[in-house]
Design an enzyme around this catalytic site. Sequence first.
Site, PDB file in Angstrom:
ATOM      1  N   SER A  89       0.872  -1.184   0.000  1.00 45.11           N
ATOM      2  CA  SER A  89       0.000   0.000   0.000  1.00 45.11           C
ATOM      3  C   SER A  89       0.901   1.223   0.000  1.00 45.11           C
ATOM      4  CB  SER A  89      -0.845  -0.007   1.282  1.00 45.11           C
ATOM      5  OG  SER A  89      -1.472   1.243   1.483  1.00 45.11           O
ATOM      6  N   TYR A 139      -2.074  -0.122  10.607  1.00 41.95           N
ATOM      7  CA  TYR A 139      -2.064  -0.568   9.206  1.00 41.95           C
ATOM      8  C   TYR A 139      -0.740  -0.177   8.547  1.00 41.95           C
ATOM      9  CZ  TYR A 139      -3.715  -1.168   4.354  1.00 41.95           C
ATOM     10  OH  TYR A 139      -3.867  -1.567   3.038  1.00 41.95           O
TER      11      TYR A 139
HETATM   12  P1  NDP Z   1     -10.727  -6.954   0.378  1.00 45.59           P
HETATM   13  O1  NDP Z   1     -11.162  -6.837   1.801  1.00 45.59           O
HETATM   14  O2  NDP Z   1     -11.732  -6.925  -0.704  1.00 45.59           O
HETATM   15  O3  NDP Z   1      -9.873  -8.296   0.170  1.00 45.59           O
HETATM   16  C1  NDP Z   1      -9.092  -8.883   1.156  1.00 45.59           C
HETATM   17  C2  NDP Z   1      -8.910 -10.343   0.792  1.00 45.59           C
HETATM   18  O4  NDP Z   1      -8.050 -10.956   1.750  1.00 45.59           O
HETATM   19  C3  NDP Z   1     -10.223 -11.114   0.795  1.00 45.59           C
HETATM   20  O5  NDP Z   1     -10.284 -11.922  -0.369  1.00 45.59           O
HETATM   21  C4  NDP Z   1     -10.123 -11.983   2.036  1.00 45.59           C
HETATM   22  O6  NDP Z   1     -10.786 -13.226   1.799  1.00 45.59           O
HETATM   23  C5  NDP Z   1      -8.615 -12.182   2.142  1.00 45.59           C
HETATM   24  N1  NDP Z   1      -8.218 -12.538   3.489  1.00 45.59           N
HETATM   25  C6  NDP Z   1      -8.422 -11.832   4.637  1.00 45.59           C
HETATM   26  N2  NDP Z   1      -7.956 -12.524   5.690  1.00 45.59           N
HETATM   27  C7  NDP Z   1      -7.445 -13.683   5.184  1.00 45.59           C
HETATM   28  C8  NDP Z   1      -6.835 -14.826   5.779  1.00 45.59           C
HETATM   29  N3  NDP Z   1      -6.654 -14.912   7.103  1.00 45.59           N
HETATM   30  N4  NDP Z   1      -6.442 -15.839   4.976  1.00 45.59           N
HETATM   31  C9  NDP Z   1      -6.626 -15.766   3.638  1.00 45.59           C
HETATM   32  N5  NDP Z   1      -7.191 -14.727   3.015  1.00 45.59           N
HETATM   33  C10 NDP Z   1      -7.591 -13.693   3.798  1.00 45.59           C
HETATM   34  O7  NDP Z   1      -9.639  -5.795   0.183  1.00 45.59           O
HETATM   35  P2  NDP Z   1      -8.876  -5.233  -1.113  1.00 45.59           P
HETATM   36  O8  NDP Z   1      -9.085  -6.094  -2.279  1.00 45.59           O
HETATM   37  O9  NDP Z   1      -9.194  -3.800  -1.185  1.00 45.59           O
HETATM   38  O10 NDP Z   1      -7.350  -5.368  -0.602  1.00 45.59           O
HETATM   39  C11 NDP Z   1      -6.461  -6.371  -1.071  1.00 45.59           C
HETATM   40  C12 NDP Z   1      -5.054  -6.008  -0.620  1.00 45.59           C
HETATM   41  O11 NDP Z   1      -4.726  -4.716  -1.120  1.00 45.59           O
HETATM   42  C13 NDP Z   1      -4.854  -5.938   0.892  1.00 45.59           C
HETATM   43  O12 NDP Z   1      -3.569  -6.426   1.213  1.00 45.59           O
HETATM   44  C14 NDP Z   1      -4.968  -4.449   1.180  1.00 45.59           C
HETATM   45  O13 NDP Z   1      -4.288  -4.103   2.365  1.00 45.59           O
HETATM   46  C15 NDP Z   1      -4.298  -3.884  -0.049  1.00 45.59           C
HETATM   47  N6  NDP Z   1      -4.659  -2.506  -0.383  1.00 45.59           N
HETATM   48  C16 NDP Z   1      -5.968  -2.084  -0.497  1.00 45.59           C
HETATM   49  C17 NDP Z   1      -6.248  -0.757  -0.798  1.00 45.59           C
HETATM   50  C18 NDP Z   1      -7.648  -0.220  -0.880  1.00 45.59           C
HETATM   51  O14 NDP Z   1      -7.814   1.021  -0.823  1.00 45.59           O
HETATM   52  N7  NDP Z   1      -8.664  -1.015  -1.043  1.00 45.59           N
HETATM   53  C19 NDP Z   1      -5.167   0.206  -1.013  1.00 45.59           C
HETATM   54  C20 NDP Z   1      -3.848  -0.333  -0.905  1.00 45.59           C
HETATM   55  C21 NDP Z   1      -3.620  -1.634  -0.605  1.00 45.59           C
HETATM   56  P3  NDP Z   1     -11.532 -14.131   2.900  1.00 45.59           P
HETATM   57  O15 NDP Z   1     -12.257 -13.201   3.826  1.00 45.59           O
HETATM   58  O16 NDP Z   1     -12.435 -14.982   2.049  1.00 45.59           O
HETATM   59  O17 NDP Z   1     -10.454 -14.932   3.554  1.00 45.59           O
END
Ligand code: NDP
Length: 249
Positions: free
Chosen positions: A130, A143
């Site tokens: 990020s 975070y």
């Molecule tokens: P989402 O919340 O849509 O996606 C997060 C994903 O991580 C989900 O598919 C979730 O699936 C999975 N996840 C969470 N916990 C676990 C776990 N314990 N084991 C396996 N999978 C896990 O968020 P985004 O798509 O927005 O974010 C994706 C990445 O990008 C993250 O690392 C976030 O920090 C980063 N990011 C996001 C930004 C934003 O503004 N949205 C900006 C910059 C970076 P499930 O619950 O099914 O396990």
Amino acid sequence: MTGVAVVTGASSGIGEATARRLAEDGFEVVVAARRIDRLRRLAGEIGGRAVELDVTDAASVRDFAAGFDRCDLLVNNAGGALGAEPVALSDPAEWERMFAVNVLGTLRVTQALLPLLRAGAGGTIVTVTSTAAAANYEGGGGYSAAKHAEHAFSETLRLELCGQPVRVIEILPGMVRTEEFALNRFAGDAERAAAVYADVDRPLTAGDVAACVSLAVGLPPHVNIDQLVVRPLAQAAQHKVHRGALFHH
Ligand code: NDP
């Protein structure tokens, strides 16, 4: 490049879009997360494979990795933010959880798949951190600390793998509008989540970030993008967000 790609956190948002994009690019994509129903649906649509994975659980990661005999690309995307309280008031349990998923989850999955990534013709590890991996902001302490740690992981790994045919790439997105990220951060408070993107003319989409992953991965194998910082045009820096019309609609 093509071959077998693993995308963690592929049940929503950036991970899901990245899985779709990599499948279009010709990869055989393995989609991993905890919500297996969503993964199965996605895998059916893109001709990939769905595997349940909790990156915070060592046994789950071990079992997951045992299901592979080849891995060419790993996208460490699973992660997210919890809370936005100032340091003085923040909940240590939320910091622990953010470290468990973002930092230790990325470490565990990478360790488990590294032998295969090293074994092939040339492997690639992409970690979605990020802009919070490079800058801090009020209310973002936990975070940012976790994402800074993920950055340290990525940079250290690149140094340690120098001399081996494995690329180590970090993608640093700014504001991305995904369905669940802000909702999870604010414990389901939809109004607070919506306020993050209020009046921002076209925040990044998950597809935009997926396109960046595809771009970095698609370059020749001797080209390593160490860090790719990507923001919406409306966000010039962490604290500099233009709210209001920007494009002629
Ligand atoms: P989402 O919340 O849509 O996606 C997060 C994903 O991580 C989900 O598919 C979730 O699936 C999975 N996840 C969470 N916990 C676990 C776990 N314990 N084991 C396996 N999978 C896990 O968020 P985004 O798509 O927005 O974010 C994706 C990445 O990008 C993250 O690392 C976030 O920090 C980063 N990011 C996001 C930004 C934003 O503004 N949205 C900006 C910059 C970076 P499930 O619950 O099914 O396990």
